[in-house]
Design a protein around this motif. Structure first.
Motif, mmCIF file in Angstrom:
data_model
loop_
_atom_site.group_PDB
_atom_site.id
_atom_site.type_symbol
_atom_site.label_atom_id
_atom_site.label_comp_id
_atom_site.label_asym_id
_atom_site.label_seq_id
_atom_site.Cartn_x
_atom_site.Cartn_y
_atom_site.Cartn_z
ATOM 1 N N ALA A 326 -21.758 -12.269 -13.398
ATOM 2 C CA ALA A 326 -20.459 -12.115 -12.477
ATOM 3 C C ALA A 326 -20.479 -12.805 -11.082
ATOM 4 C CB ALA A 326 -20.486 -10.351 -12.163
ATOM 5 N N LEU A 327 -21.570 -12.753 -10.368
ATOM 6 C CA LEU A 327 -21.663 -13.490 -9.252
ATOM 7 C C LEU A 327 -21.491 -15.002 -9.587
ATOM 8 C CD1 LEU A 327 -22.422 -13.453 -6.087
ATOM 9 C CD2 LEU A 327 -24.651 -14.330 -6.997
ATOM 10 N N ALA A 328 -22.372 -15.450 -10.345
ATOM 11 C CA ALA A 328 -22.243 -17.071 -10.549
ATOM 12 C C ALA A 328 -20.770 -17.476 -11.255
ATOM 13 C CB ALA A 328 -23.449 -17.337 -11.614
ATOM 14 N N THR A 329 -20.449 -16.781 -12.200
ATOM 15 C CA THR A 329 -19.176 -17.344 -12.695
ATOM 16 C C THR A 329 -17.914 -17.060 -11.893
ATOM 17 O OG1 THR A 329 -18.471 -15.101 -13.948
ATOM 18 C CG2 THR A 329 -19.689 -16.829 -15.161
ATOM 19 N N GLY A 330 -17.926 -16.207 -10.807
ATOM 20 C CA GLY A 330 -16.911 -15.884 -9.994
ATOM 21 C C GLY A 330 -17.011 -16.999 -8.995
ATOM 22 N N LEU A 331 -18.068 -17.413 -8.445
ATOM 23 C CA LEU A 331 -18.349 -18.567 -7.511
ATOM 24 C C LEU A 331 -17.908 -19.619 -8.246
ATOM 25 C CD1 LEU A 331 -21.616 -17.423 -5.697
ATOM 26 C CD2 LEU A 331 -19.318 -17.582 -4.831
ATOM 27 N N CYS A 332 -18.457 -20.034 -9.310
ATOM 28 C CA CYS A 332 -17.979 -21.121 -10.095
ATOM 29 C C CYS A 332 -16.699 -21.383 -10.280
ATOM 30 C CB CYS A 332 -18.566 -21.282 -11.427
ATOM 31 S SG CYS A 332 -20.441 -21.830 -11.506
ATOM 32 N N VAL A 353 -35.753 -14.262 -12.533
ATOM 33 C CA VAL A 353 -35.462 -15.675 -12.988
ATOM 34 C C VAL A 353 -34.640 -15.386 -14.294
ATOM 35 C CG1 VAL A 353 -36.129 -17.649 -13.866
ATOM 36 C CG2 VAL A 353 -37.586 -16.659 -12.230
ATOM 37 N N LEU A 354 -33.368 -15.574 -14.220
ATOM 38 C CA LEU A 354 -32.283 -15.231 -15.339
ATOM 39 C C LEU A 354 -32.242 -16.591 -16.140
ATOM 40 C CD1 LEU A 354 -30.613 -13.020 -12.981
ATOM 41 C CD2 LEU A 354 -31.166 -12.288 -15.356
ATOM 42 N N GLU A 355 -32.667 -16.812 -17.346
ATOM 43 C CA GLU A 355 -32.674 -17.801 -18.031
ATOM 44 C C GLU A 355 -31.296 -18.166 -18.541
ATOM 45 O OE1 GLU A 355 -35.256 -17.420 -21.252
ATOM 46 O OE2 GLU A 355 -37.043 -17.293 -20.146
ATOM 47 N N THR A 356 -30.450 -17.155 -18.671
ATOM 48 C CA THR A 356 -28.998 -17.429 -19.022
ATOM 49 C C THR A 356 -28.020 -17.754 -18.051
ATOM 50 O OG1 THR A 356 -28.411 -15.122 -18.977
ATOM 51 C CG2 THR A 356 -29.234 -16.043 -21.238
ATOM 52 N N ALA A 357 -28.282 -17.546 -16.766
ATOM 53 C CA ALA A 357 -27.322 -17.751 -15.535
ATOM 54 C C ALA A 357 -26.826 -18.934 -15.731
ATOM 55 C CB ALA A 357 -28.144 -17.368 -14.235
ATOM 56 N N PHE A 358 -27.529 -20.088 -15.634
ATOM 57 C CA PHE A 358 -26.894 -21.613 -15.521
ATOM 58 C C PHE A 358 -26.091 -21.803 -16.882
ATOM 59 C CE2 PHE A 358 -30.326 -22.144 -12.803
ATOM 60 C CZ PHE A 358 -29.802 -22.281 -11.465
ATOM 61 N N GLU A 359 -26.459 -21.277 -17.958
ATOM 62 C CA GLU A 359 -25.786 -21.442 -19.339
ATOM 63 C C GLU A 359 -24.474 -20.726 -19.229
ATOM 64 O OE1 GLU A 359 -26.272 -20.274 -23.758
ATOM 65 O OE2 GLU A 359 -27.996 -20.148 -22.569
ATOM 66 N N ASP A 360 -24.401 -19.511 -18.607
ATOM 67 C CA ASP A 360 -22.929 -18.894 -18.215
ATOM 68 C C ASP A 360 -22.273 -19.726 -17.613
ATOM 69 O OD1 ASP A 360 -24.085 -16.495 -19.814
ATOM 70 O OD2 ASP A 360 -24.825 -15.702 -17.958
ATOM 71 N N MET A 361 -22.874 -20.189 -16.333
ATOM 72 C CA MET A 361 -21.985 -21.161 -15.516
ATOM 73 C C MET A 361 -21.282 -22.407 -16.250
ATOM 74 S SD MET A 361 -24.609 -20.794 -12.281
ATOM 75 C CE MET A 361 -23.779 -21.767 -11.157
ATOM 76 N N GLY A 390 -33.804 -31.248 -22.884
ATOM 77 C CA GLY A 390 -33.104 -31.116 -24.246
ATOM 78 C C GLY A 390 -32.297 -29.766 -24.119
ATOM 79 N N ARG A 391 -33.075 -28.806 -23.781
ATOM 80 C CA ARG A 391 -32.240 -27.562 -23.737
ATOM 81 C C ARG A 391 -30.895 -27.658 -22.943
ATOM 82 N NH1 ARG A 391 -31.769 -22.112 -24.147
ATOM 83 N NH2 ARG A 391 -31.236 -21.167 -22.019
ATOM 84 N N VAL A 392 -30.981 -28.144 -21.830
ATOM 85 C CA VAL A 392 -29.769 -28.276 -20.965
ATOM 86 C C VAL A 392 -28.523 -29.132 -21.605
ATOM 87 C CG1 VAL A 392 -28.649 -29.202 -18.852
ATOM 88 C CG2 VAL A 392 -30.994 -28.118 -18.914
ATOM 89 N N ARG A 393 -28.668 -30.177 -22.440
ATOM 90 C CA ARG A 393 -28.195 -31.207 -23.320
ATOM 91 C C ARG A 393 -27.559 -30.362 -24.327
ATOM 92 N NH1 ARG A 393 -28.765 -34.904 -27.618
ATOM 93 N NH2 ARG A 393 -27.511 -36.710 -27.173
ATOM 94 N N THR A 394 -28.168 -29.501 -24.949
ATOM 95 C CA THR A 394 -27.736 -28.581 -26.202
ATOM 96 C C THR A 394 -26.854 -27.571 -25.564
ATOM 97 O OG1 THR A 394 -30.038 -28.686 -27.176
ATOM 98 C CG2 THR A 394 -28.678 -27.033 -27.745
ATOM 99 N N ILE A 395 -27.215 -27.130 -24.382
ATOM 100 C CA ILE A 395 -26.323 -25.954 -23.635
ATOM 101 C C ILE A 395 -25.075 -26.561 -23.457
ATOM 102 C CG2 ILE A 395 -25.836 -24.541 -21.843
ATOM 103 C CD1 ILE A 395 -28.794 -24.233 -21.578
#
Length: 439
Positions: A326-332, A353-361, A390-395
């Protein structure tokens, strides 16, 4: 002696006496085994109980129905449910068959543990069906447990069928089978979640007319159902009625009303309820804050949303994946990607450490068509060493594809961007994601 000491709860002396008995090599018979298993079971001394069980086998003592029931009761009292299930299965496949006491012991275990899902629910429904087939008396708590478990797994029609059977047995047998507030609560909850709001309201009125104790589950379920249907006035009326009926309002009850108000564009009214929640000493949960942070960002009240986030952290409430999203997407979406990254980075020293936070953004930025910002974020994630390239590229590929931007997704997939390198004179540098939109 052990039985007397168990009744007094003197477990240290029991162990001393028992150790002395073991060292003397006493002979085991059926009477002694039943007595000891009953005593150790009621005292929660599982290690001693299982030693007796093994000793019976060593001495060729055949367990009776009473032995099995005492053993299962001890295991259930100590919450060794898996072991109790194994004993139950041995009984079903052996010479000594389970009786109504055995079934009720297992059901008692599931009631105590609250284990309503997965294998626990399947086993509980199996017990219920077997008791029906054998014509055994089914206790009221078994009905509530089975109905609740089925409804919470989304099997509301099966739960409703059990409920109807419950009422039918009560009418024809006249054995005191009366659905209680727990049973009605799960039925009303299930009907609300299935969108059958009018039926839920009818059962609610039925409970009122028949003096069923009105509990928070009944009220909360209807407040939630009415709120989701946009019937806010009725939801608020029920919320106030709880005070008149002296039914304490808990965090869940507050949260469903706050959620209904926030999602219907009444964030200011939701904040008033939030303040009332605090005034009445009701704990504000991470879900409470998440609802309001979401609602405030949707109305572009970003600074208020951030103040609520800070208040949540100051209260010692641990953020969840949903609250961080909610915070991350709201700010983005407000164009404050760097600020979102900074706040998320600040959570790391707290052990969050939330692994999915940057993915959501990345997903939300790509969906909004803000590819340049998504690329900048992806580069920043790798530069900070938060994720492997590699993971970031896939995301990023998946985010672009979900956003309907197949051309860029294909371009990224067939390029060196994100994981490849190029040379600038003698220096080898990674190909940045930003080149995706620059070239």
């Amino acid at each position: 002696m052990i039985e007397v000491l168990c009744s007094e709860g003197d477990f240290d002396r029991i162990k001393l006496v028992f150790d002395e008995f073991k060292s003397e090599g006493f002979l085991m018979n059926a009477s002694a085994a039943n007595s000891l298993i009953r005593s150790f079971g009621s005292g929660g001394m599982v290690e001693e109980l299982l030693w007796i069980w093994r000793k019976m086998k060593d001495n060729g003592v055949e367990p009776s129905l009473y032995t099995y029931n005492f053993l299962m009761n001890g295991l259930v009292n100590s919450m060794f449910l898996e072991s109790a299930e194994k004993v139950f299965e041995v009984m079903e496949n052996g010479k000594v068959k389970p009786d109504v006491v055995t079934f009720n012991t297992m059901i008692k275990g599931y009631c105590k543990s609250g284990l309503l899902f997965g294998g626990g629910l399947r086993f509980c429904v199996k017990l219920y069906n077997e008791m029906q087939d054998k014509g055994l008396d089914i206790p009221s708590h078994a009905y509530s447990l089975v109905i609740g478990g089925l409804c919470k797994e989304g099997k509301s029609m099966e739960g409703y069928a059990v409920f109807r059977e419950y009422g039918h047995r009560g009418m024809i047998q006249n054995e005191g089978f009366e659905p209680d507030e727990v049973t009605y609560g799960v039925i009303v909850n299930s009907l609300c979640k299935s969108g059958r709001l009018e039926e839920a309201l009818q059962w609610f009125e039925y409970c009122k007319r028949n003096n069923v104790a009105m509990n928070v589950v009944l009220y909360s379920s209807l407040i939630d159902g009415l709120g989701k249907a946009g019937r806010l006035e009725e939801a608020e009326k029920l919320f106030e009625e709880m005070v008149e009926k002296q039914c304490p309002r808990d965090s869940y009850c507050y949260n469903v009303l706050i959620d209904a108000l926030a999602k219907n564009g009444k964030v200011d009214e939701a904040l008033v309820v939030f303040k009332k929640m605090e005034d009445e000493g009701c704990d504000q949960t991470v879900y409470t804050f998440t609802i309001l942070i979401n609602g405030l960002f949707k109305e572009h009240r970003n600074e208020e949303a951030l103040k609520l986030w800070d208040l949540m952290i100051d209260k010692g409430i641990t953020p969840t994946a949903a609250s961080c999203r909610a915070l991350a997407t709201g700010l983005c979406l407000s164009g404050k990607v760097a600020r979102a990254c900074k706040i998320l980075d600040e959570l790391a020293p707290m052990g969050i450490v939330l692994e999915t936070a940057f993915e959501d953004m990345m997903n939300v930025l790509c969906k909004a068509g803000r590819i340049a910002e998504a690329c900048k974020l992806a580069d920043g994630v790798i530069d900070r060493g938060r994720e492997i390239p590699g993971r970031v590229r896939t995301i990023m590929i998946n985010s672009l594809r979900k956003a309907g931007n197949a051309d860029l997704a294909m371009k990224l997939m067939h390029s060196k961007i994100g994981i490849g390198y190029h040379r600038m004179r003698s220096v080898k540098k990674r190909v940045k994601f930003r080149t995706l939109v620059e070239s």
